[in-house]
Design a protein around this motif. Structure first.
Motif, PDB file in Angstrom:
ATOM      1  N   TYR A 164       0.820  -1.217   0.000  1.00  0.00           N
ATOM      2  CA  TYR A 164       0.000   0.000   0.000  1.00  0.00           C
ATOM      3  C   TYR A 164       0.854   1.267   0.000  1.00  0.00           C
ATOM      4  O   TYR A 164       0.493   2.272   0.587  1.00  0.00           O
ATOM      5  N   ASN A 165       1.982   1.214  -0.688  1.00  0.00           N
ATOM      6  CA  ASN A 165       2.920   2.330  -0.729  1.00  0.00           C
ATOM      7  C   ASN A 165       2.290   3.583  -1.339  1.00  0.00           C
ATOM      8  O   ASN A 165       2.582   4.688  -0.893  1.00  0.00           O
ATOM      9  N   LEU A 166       1.435   3.442  -2.340  1.00  0.00           N
ATOM     10  CA  LEU A 166       0.806   4.603  -2.974  1.00  0.00           C
ATOM     11  C   LEU A 166      -0.496   4.988  -2.280  1.00  0.00           C
ATOM     12  O   LEU A 166      -0.726   6.144  -1.971  1.00  0.00           O
ATOM     13  N   SER A 167      -1.346   4.007  -2.046  1.00  0.00           N
ATOM     14  CA  SER A 167      -2.682   4.303  -1.525  1.00  0.00           C
ATOM     15  C   SER A 167      -2.675   4.786  -0.084  1.00  0.00           C
ATOM     16  O   SER A 167      -3.647   5.395   0.364  1.00  0.00           O
ATOM     17  N   SER A 168      -1.597   4.554   0.651  1.00  0.00           N
ATOM     18  CA  SER A 168      -1.539   5.003   2.043  1.00  0.00           C
ATOM     19  C   SER A 168      -0.984   6.420   2.193  1.00  0.00           C
ATOM     20  O   SER A 168      -0.951   6.959   3.293  1.00  0.00           O
ATOM     21  N   ARG A 169      -0.576   7.029   1.100  1.00  0.00           N
ATOM     22  CA  ARG A 169      -0.040   8.388   1.170  1.00  0.00           C
ATOM     23  C   ARG A 169      -1.179   9.390   1.387  1.00  0.00           C
ATOM     24  O   ARG A 169      -2.289   9.191   0.911  1.00  0.00           O
ATOM     25  N   ILE A 170      -0.879  10.459   2.091  1.00  0.00           N
ATOM     26  CA  ILE A 170      -1.889  11.485   2.370  1.00  0.00           C
ATOM     27  C   ILE A 170      -2.233  12.210   1.072  1.00  0.00           C
ATOM     28  O   ILE A 170      -1.353  12.708   0.368  1.00  0.00           O
ATOM     29  N   GLN A 171      -3.526  12.283   0.770  1.00  0.00           N
ATOM     30  CA  GLN A 171      -3.991  12.875  -0.480  1.00  0.00           C
ATOM     31  C   GLN A 171      -4.277  14.366  -0.332  1.00  0.00           C
ATOM     32  O   GLN A 171      -4.664  14.834   0.732  1.00  0.00           O
ATOM     33  N   THR A 172      -4.102  15.060  -1.437  1.00  0.00           N
ATOM     34  CA  THR A 172      -4.508  16.465  -1.495  1.00  0.00           C
ATOM     35  C   THR A 172      -6.028  16.544  -1.401  1.00  0.00           C
ATOM     36  O   THR A 172      -6.739  15.574  -1.686  1.00  0.00           O
ATOM     37  N   ASN A 173      -6.527  17.705  -1.013  1.00  0.00           N
ATOM     38  CA  ASN A 173      -7.969  17.940  -1.034  1.00  0.00           C
ATOM     39  C   ASN A 173      -8.471  18.042  -2.464  1.00  0.00           C
ATOM     40  O   ASN A 173      -9.604  17.697  -2.759  1.00  0.00           O
ATOM     41  N   THR A 174      -7.611  18.545  -3.336  1.00  0.00           N
ATOM     42  CA  THR A 174      -7.963  18.692  -4.748  1.00  0.00           C
ATOM     43  C   THR A 174      -7.879  17.340  -5.443  1.00  0.00           C
ATOM     44  O   THR A 174      -6.885  16.629  -5.322  1.00  0.00           O
ATOM     45  N   LEU A 175      -8.925  17.008  -6.168  1.00  0.00           N
ATOM     46  CA  LEU A 175      -8.998  15.774  -6.937  1.00  0.00           C
ATOM     47  C   LEU A 175      -9.463  16.150  -8.336  1.00  0.00           C
ATOM     48  O   LEU A 175     -10.449  16.872  -8.492  1.00  0.00           O
ATOM     49  N   ILE A 176      -8.750  15.695  -9.325  1.00  0.00           N
ATOM     50  CA  ILE A 176      -9.073  16.009 -10.718  1.00  0.00           C
ATOM     51  C   ILE A 176      -9.627  14.764 -11.389  1.00  0.00           C
ATOM     52  O   ILE A 176      -9.035  13.688 -11.299  1.00  0.00           O
ATOM     53  N   GLU A 177     -10.758  14.890 -12.062  1.00  0.00           N
ATOM     54  CA  GLU A 177     -11.317  13.796 -12.866  1.00  0.00           C
ATOM     55  C   GLU A 177     -10.849  13.981 -14.301  1.00  0.00           C
ATOM     56  O   GLU A 177     -10.990  15.060 -14.872  1.00  0.00           O
ATOM     57  N   TRP A 178     -10.274  12.916 -14.873  1.00  0.00           N
ATOM     58  CA  TRP A 178      -9.784  12.973 -16.256  1.00  0.00           C
ATOM     59  C   TRP A 178     -10.395  11.832 -17.035  1.00  0.00           C
ATOM     60  O   TRP A 178     -10.277  10.663 -16.646  1.00  0.00           O
ATOM     61  N   ASN A 179     -11.053  12.163 -18.128  1.00  0.00           N
ATOM     62  CA  ASN A 179     -11.671  11.178 -19.017  1.00  0.00           C
ATOM     63  C   ASN A 179     -11.029  11.321 -20.396  1.00  0.00           C
ATOM     64  O   ASN A 179     -11.588  11.979 -21.279  1.00  0.00           O
ATOM     65  N   PRO A 180      -9.843  10.742 -20.574  1.00  0.00           N
ATOM     66  CA  PRO A 180      -9.136  10.939 -21.845  1.00  0.00           C
ATOM     67  C   PRO A 180      -9.853  10.285 -23.022  1.00  0.00           C
ATOM     68  O   PRO A 180     -10.525   9.260 -22.867  1.00  0.00           O
ATOM     69  N   ASP A 181      -9.703  10.921 -24.166  1.00  0.00           N
ATOM     70  CA  ASP A 181     -10.216  10.339 -25.404  1.00  0.00           C
ATOM     71  C   ASP A 181      -9.399   9.097 -25.747  1.00  0.00           C
ATOM     72  O   ASP A 181      -8.333   8.864 -25.179  1.00  0.00           O
ATOM     73  N   GLU A 182      -9.891   8.325 -26.716  1.00  0.00           N
ATOM     74  CA  GLU A 182      -9.144   7.147 -27.170  1.00  0.00           C
ATOM     75  C   GLU A 182      -7.797   7.588 -27.736  1.00  0.00           C
ATOM     76  O   GLU A 182      -7.683   8.638 -28.357  1.00  0.00           O
ATOM     77  N   TRP A 183      -6.779   6.761 -27.483  1.00  0.00           N
ATOM     78  CA  TRP A 183      -5.447   7.049 -28.002  1.00  0.00           C
ATOM     79  C   TRP A 183      -5.312   6.305 -29.327  1.00  0.00           C
ATOM     80  O   TRP A 183      -5.122   5.099 -29.361  1.00  0.00           O
ATOM     81  N   LEU A 184      -5.422   7.042 -30.416  1.00  0.00           N
ATOM     82  CA  LEU A 184      -5.555   6.455 -31.742  1.00  0.00           C
ATOM     83  C   LEU A 184      -4.236   6.243 -32.474  1.00  0.00           C
ATOM     84  O   LEU A 184      -4.222   5.721 -33.580  1.00  0.00           O
ATOM     85  N   TYR A 185      -3.139   6.651 -31.870  1.00  0.00           N
ATOM     86  CA  TYR A 185      -1.845   6.562 -32.549  1.00  0.00           C
ATOM     87  C   TYR A 185      -0.856   5.780 -31.699  1.00  0.00           C
ATOM     88  O   TYR A 185      -0.806   5.926 -30.490  1.00  0.00           O
ATOM     89  N   GLN A 186      -0.072   4.971 -32.371  1.00  0.00           N
ATOM     90  CA  GLN A 186       0.983   4.213 -31.699  1.00  0.00           C
ATOM     91  C   GLN A 186       2.274   5.010 -31.775  1.00  0.00           C
ATOM     92  O   GLN A 186       2.577   5.631 -32.798  1.00  0.00           O
ATOM     93  N   ASP A 187       3.047   4.976 -30.684  1.00  0.00           N
ATOM     94  CA  ASP A 187       4.329   5.669 -30.620  1.00  0.00           C
ATOM     95  C   ASP A 187       4.198   7.160 -30.927  1.00  0.00           C
ATOM     96  O   ASP A 187       4.981   7.732 -31.673  1.00  0.00           O
ATOM     97  N   LYS A 188       3.197   7.780 -30.320  1.00  0.00           N
ATOM     98  CA  LYS A 188       2.953   9.207 -30.526  1.00  0.00           C
ATOM     99  C   LYS A 188       2.714   9.902 -29.195  1.00  0.00           C
ATOM    100  O   LYS A 188       2.335   9.285 -28.210  1.00  0.00           O
ATOM    101  N   SER A 189       2.904  11.183 -29.225  1.00  0.00           N
ATOM    102  CA  SER A 189       2.609  12.032 -28.080  1.00  0.00           C
ATOM    103  C   SER A 189       1.832  13.229 -28.604  1.00  0.00           C
ATOM    104  O   SER A 189       2.408  14.148 -29.174  1.00  0.00           O
ATOM    105  N   THR A 190       0.519  13.178 -28.451  1.00  0.00           N
ATOM    106  CA  THR A 190      -0.334  14.245 -28.958  1.00  0.00           C
ATOM    107  C   THR A 190      -1.113  14.870 -27.805  1.00  0.00           C
ATOM    108  O   THR A 190      -1.004  14.445 -26.656  1.00  0.00           O
ATOM    109  N   GLU A 191      -1.919  15.851 -28.122  1.00  0.00           N
ATOM    110  CA  GLU A 191      -2.737  16.501 -27.094  1.00  0.00           C
ATOM    111  C   GLU A 191      -3.706  15.511 -26.439  1.00  0.00           C
ATOM    112  O   GLU A 191      -4.081  15.667 -25.282  1.00  0.00           O
TER     113      GLU A 191
END
Length: 149
Positions: A77-104
């Protein structure tokens, strides 16, 4: 990476998997040169997609509320036991349509509120580290990626 159900640390060699239903992902950014109490206008993490990843996922992003976070280790539980920020961001990324790419598409939404909470701590100093933690909200599919450096 950490298994949600068992707390066991999973140390990948070359990639991380975002959105995997039983996996928390932590990324530590070292030596962040942001002065204390700075106003952050824009912040994001850019990923590099190793594979085409179809399907929807929903992720929660928070940071460790610690001005000097420890390194990741083989502790249960090395990650889940860490104290969390009050701020929580929800991210719903679009499908990643390209291989070996870094796009928006492989870029998180704005994380400035999250980073502002970290650097606003009285104990924060420029040059400290920041740990971001990504947890799945919905376990529909996973996107394979590696951090973009």
């Amino acid at each position: 990476q950490e298994s949600i159900s068992t707390g066991v640390s999973i140390t990948p060699l070359s990639h991380i998997e975002l959105g995997k239903s039983d996996t928390i992902v932590g990324i530590k950014f070292n030596r962040i040169k942001i002065p204390k109490k700075s106003i952050i206008n824009k912040a994001y993490v850019q990923f590099y997609s190793q594979n085409i990843s179809l399907g929807s996922i929903s992720l929660k992003i928070y940071a460790e509320l610690n001005y000097k976070p420890t390194n990741f280790g083989e502790i249960s539980y090395n990650l889940s036991s860490r104290i969390q920020t009050n701020t929580l961001i929800e991210w719903n990324p679009d499908e990643w349509l390209y291989q070996d790419k870094s796009t928006e598409t492989e870029r998180t939404i704005d994380l400035s509120d999250l980073i502002t909470e970290i650097v606003s701590q009285d104990s924060w100093y420029s040059g400290n580290s920041i740990v971001l933690i990504f947890t799945p909200s919905v376990n529909e599919s996973s996107k394979n990626s590696c951090t973009f450096c």
